[in-house]
Design an enzyme around this catalytic site. Structure first.
Site, PDB file in Angstrom:
ATOM      1  N   LYS A  11       0.755  -1.152  -0.115  1.00 32.11           N
ATOM      2  CA  LYS A  11       0.110   0.058  -0.123  1.00 32.11           C
ATOM      3  C   LYS A  11       0.806   1.382  -0.007  1.00 32.11           C
ATOM      4  O   LYS A  11       2.029   1.278   0.221  1.00 32.11           O
ATOM      5  CB  LYS A  11      -0.768  -0.041   1.278  1.00 32.11           C
ATOM      6  CG  LYS A  11      -1.849  -1.420   1.214  1.00 32.11           C
ATOM      7  CD  LYS A  11      -2.798  -1.279   2.372  1.00 32.11           C
ATOM      8  CE  LYS A  11      -3.899  -2.406   2.220  1.00 32.11           C
ATOM      9  NZ  LYS A  11      -5.021  -2.566   3.344  1.00 32.11           N
ATOM     10  N   TYR A  51     -12.275  -2.523  -3.314  1.00 33.49           N
ATOM     11  CA  TYR A  51     -12.520  -2.718  -2.014  1.00 33.49           C
ATOM     12  C   TYR A  51     -14.403  -2.499  -1.971  1.00 33.49           C
ATOM     13  O   TYR A  51     -14.835  -2.112  -1.041  1.00 33.49           O
ATOM     14  CB  TYR A  51     -12.217  -1.595  -0.865  1.00 33.49           C
ATOM     15  CG  TYR A  51     -10.829  -1.904  -0.586  1.00 33.49           C
ATOM     16  CD1 TYR A  51     -10.667  -3.251   0.211  1.00 33.49           C
ATOM     17  CD2 TYR A  51      -9.538  -1.351  -0.816  1.00 33.49           C
ATOM     18  CE1 TYR A  51      -9.177  -3.639   0.570  1.00 33.49           C
ATOM     19  CE2 TYR A  51      -8.330  -1.862  -0.519  1.00 33.49           C
ATOM     20  CZ  TYR A  51      -8.213  -2.750   0.389  1.00 33.49           C
ATOM     21  OH  TYR A  51      -7.015  -3.393   0.850  1.00 33.49           O
ATOM     22  N   ASN A 119      -1.936  -0.003   6.885  1.00 26.35           N
ATOM     23  CA  ASN A 119      -1.408  -1.122   7.323  1.00 26.35           C
ATOM     24  C   ASN A 119      -0.435  -1.755   6.401  1.00 26.35           C
ATOM     25  O   ASN A 119      -0.451  -3.157   6.341  1.00 26.35           O
ATOM     26  CB  ASN A 119      -2.473  -1.934   7.823  1.00 26.35           C
ATOM     27  CG  ASN A 119      -3.544  -2.402   6.630  1.00 26.35           C
ATOM     28  OD1 ASN A 119      -3.315  -1.874   5.755  1.00 26.35           O
ATOM     29  ND2 ASN A 119      -4.497  -3.073   7.148  1.00 26.35           N
ATOM     30  N   HIS A 122      -2.017  -5.443   1.414  1.00 29.31           N
ATOM     31  CA  HIS A 122      -3.168  -6.023   1.204  1.00 29.31           C
ATOM     32  C   HIS A 122      -2.896  -7.671   1.039  1.00 29.31           C
ATOM     33  O   HIS A 122      -2.091  -7.882   0.310  1.00 29.31           O
ATOM     34  CB  HIS A 122      -3.980  -5.435   0.159  1.00 29.31           C
ATOM     35  CG  HIS A 122      -5.077  -6.433  -0.389  1.00 29.31           C
ATOM     36  ND1 HIS A 122      -6.422  -6.606   0.190  1.00 29.31           N
ATOM     37  CD2 HIS A 122      -4.987  -7.362  -1.474  1.00 29.31           C
ATOM     38  CE1 HIS A 122      -7.071  -7.678  -0.412  1.00 29.31           C
ATOM     39  NE2 HIS A 122      -6.480  -7.839  -1.381  1.00 29.31           N
ATOM     40  N   GLU A 133      -9.393 -10.995  -7.670  1.00 28.76           N
ATOM     41  CA  GLU A 133      -8.572 -10.053  -7.717  1.00 28.76           C
ATOM     42  C   GLU A 133      -7.320 -10.021  -8.520  1.00 28.76           C
ATOM     43  O   GLU A 133      -6.803  -8.783  -9.324  1.00 28.76           O
ATOM     44  CB  GLU A 133      -7.930  -9.861  -6.147  1.00 28.76           C
ATOM     45  CG  GLU A 133      -9.126  -9.237  -5.274  1.00 28.76           C
ATOM     46  CD  GLU A 133      -8.789  -9.529  -3.677  1.00 28.76           C
ATOM     47  OE1 GLU A 133      -9.354  -9.348  -2.822  1.00 28.76           O
ATOM     48  OE2 GLU A 133      -7.534  -9.790  -3.529  1.00 28.76           O
TER      49      GLU A 133
HETATM   50  P1  RTP Z   1      -7.069  -6.171   3.339  1.00 28.93           P
HETATM   51  O1  RTP Z   1      -8.405  -6.270   2.512  1.00 28.93           O
HETATM   52  O2  RTP Z   1      -6.501  -4.666   2.848  1.00 28.93           O
HETATM   53  O3  RTP Z   1      -6.165  -7.217   3.009  1.00 28.93           O
HETATM   54  O4  RTP Z   1      -7.255  -6.016   4.887  1.00 28.93           O
HETATM   55  P2  RTP Z   1      -8.046  -7.083   5.917  1.00 28.93           P
HETATM   56  O5  RTP Z   1      -8.690  -8.103   4.963  1.00 28.93           O
HETATM   57  O6  RTP Z   1      -7.199  -7.333   6.944  1.00 28.93           O
HETATM   58  O7  RTP Z   1      -9.128  -6.267   6.426  1.00 28.93           O
HETATM   59  P3  RTP Z   1     -10.629  -5.804   5.818  1.00 28.93           P
HETATM   60  O8  RTP Z   1     -11.529  -5.633   7.036  1.00 28.93           O
HETATM   61  O9  RTP Z   1     -10.674  -6.403   4.346  1.00 28.93           O
HETATM   62  O10 RTP Z   1     -10.338  -4.110   5.467  1.00 28.93           O
HETATM   63  C1  RTP Z   1      -9.701  -3.621   4.573  1.00 28.93           C
HETATM   64  C2  RTP Z   1      -8.991  -2.308   4.842  1.00 28.93           C
HETATM   65  O11 RTP Z   1      -9.960  -1.410   5.340  1.00 28.93           O
HETATM   66  C3  RTP Z   1      -9.199  -0.567   6.191  1.00 28.93           C
HETATM   67  N1  RTP Z   1      -9.733  -0.570   7.467  1.00 28.93           N
HETATM   68  N2  RTP Z   1      -9.831   0.449   8.099  1.00 28.93           N
HETATM   69  N3  RTP Z   1     -10.602   2.281  10.236  1.00 28.93           N
HETATM   70  C4  RTP Z   1     -11.121   1.144  10.430  1.00 28.93           C
HETATM   71  O12 RTP Z   1     -11.684   0.504  11.115  1.00 28.93           O
HETATM   72  C5  RTP Z   1     -10.848   0.250   9.216  1.00 28.93           C
HETATM   73  N4  RTP Z   1     -10.924  -1.082   9.054  1.00 28.93           N
HETATM   74  C6  RTP Z   1     -10.184  -1.484   8.094  1.00 28.93           C
HETATM   75  C7  RTP Z   1      -7.868  -1.321   6.398  1.00 28.93           C
HETATM   76  O13 RTP Z   1      -6.792  -0.633   5.640  1.00 28.93           O
HETATM   77  C8  RTP Z   1      -8.030  -2.825   5.971  1.00 28.93           C
HETATM   78  O14 RTP Z   1      -6.816  -3.342   5.449  1.00 28.93           O
HETATM   79 MG    MG Z   2      -9.841  -7.765   3.214  1.00 28.05          MG
END
Ligand code: RTP
Ligand code: MG
Length: 146
Positions: A11, A51, A119, A122, A133
């Site tokens: 990212k 997303y 973070n 992804h 994807e």
């Molecule tokens: P990713 O899809 O990016 O690999 O991350 P992930 O599965 O661990 O988490 P996901 O629930 O899919 O969330 C996608 C991205 O959204 C941002 N996020 N912000 N502010 C918040 O509470 C929050 N929660 C999620 C993060 O950048 C997350 O990676």
């Molecule tokens: Mg995710």
């Protein structure tokens, strides 16, 4: 064990901190091969599409802003259980909750901004989402399975 492919994105925060090499080393040292890669600046539309599952979430606008704030490095990783392996190397979504030794904890946690969701990486969360994807970013002839 199954040889899988998964989509990884480094990212804008991590690209900006010059952490591509560190992250690639973690992939390569843990049995994941980089079989396709490109650097790109995501458009708002590309980030929103990528997303889309989160479009009703309160953080969606912030997430799209973040993902378009600078270039990203997009890659296909291949290896045994690549989907789960990559998620394990990444660690928990929020850097503050990620275990030491993971990419998100080691490279994205900022004690001055401990609640940040910026973070570093992804990773696809399943084999089916990985396929979709990968197809969003790469044509079949841009992937070099080994
Ligand atoms: P990713 O899809 O990016 O690999 O991350 P992930 O599965 O661990 O988490 P996901 O629930 O899919 O969330 C996608 C991205 O959204 C941002 N996020 N912000 N502010 C918040 O509470 C929050 N929660 C999620 C993060 O950048 C997350 O990676
Ligand atoms: Mg995710």
């Amino acid at each position: 064990m199954a040889i899988e492919q998964t989509l990884s994105i480094i990212k804008p925060d991590a690209v900006g901190r010059n952490q591509i090499g560190d992250i690639y080393s973690r992939f390569e040292n843990n049995g994941l091969r980089i079989v396709a890669a490109k650097m790109m600046q995501l458009s708002r539309k590309q980030a929103e599409q990528f997303y889309a599952e989160h479009k009703e979430r309160p953080f969606f606008g912030e997430l799209v802003e973040f993902m378009t704030s600078g270039p990203v490095m997009v890659q296909v990783l291949e290896g045994e259980n690549a989907v789960a392996k990559n998620r394990e190397l990444m660690g928990a979504t929020m850097p503050k909750n990620a275990e030491p030794g993971t990419i998100r904890r080691d490279l994205a946690y900022d004690p001055d901004n401990p609640d940040s969701a910026d973070n570093a990486v992804h990773g696809s969360d399943g084999v089916d989402s990985a396929k979709a994807e990968i197809a969003q970013f790469f044509a079949a002839d841009e992937i070099c399975p080994r």
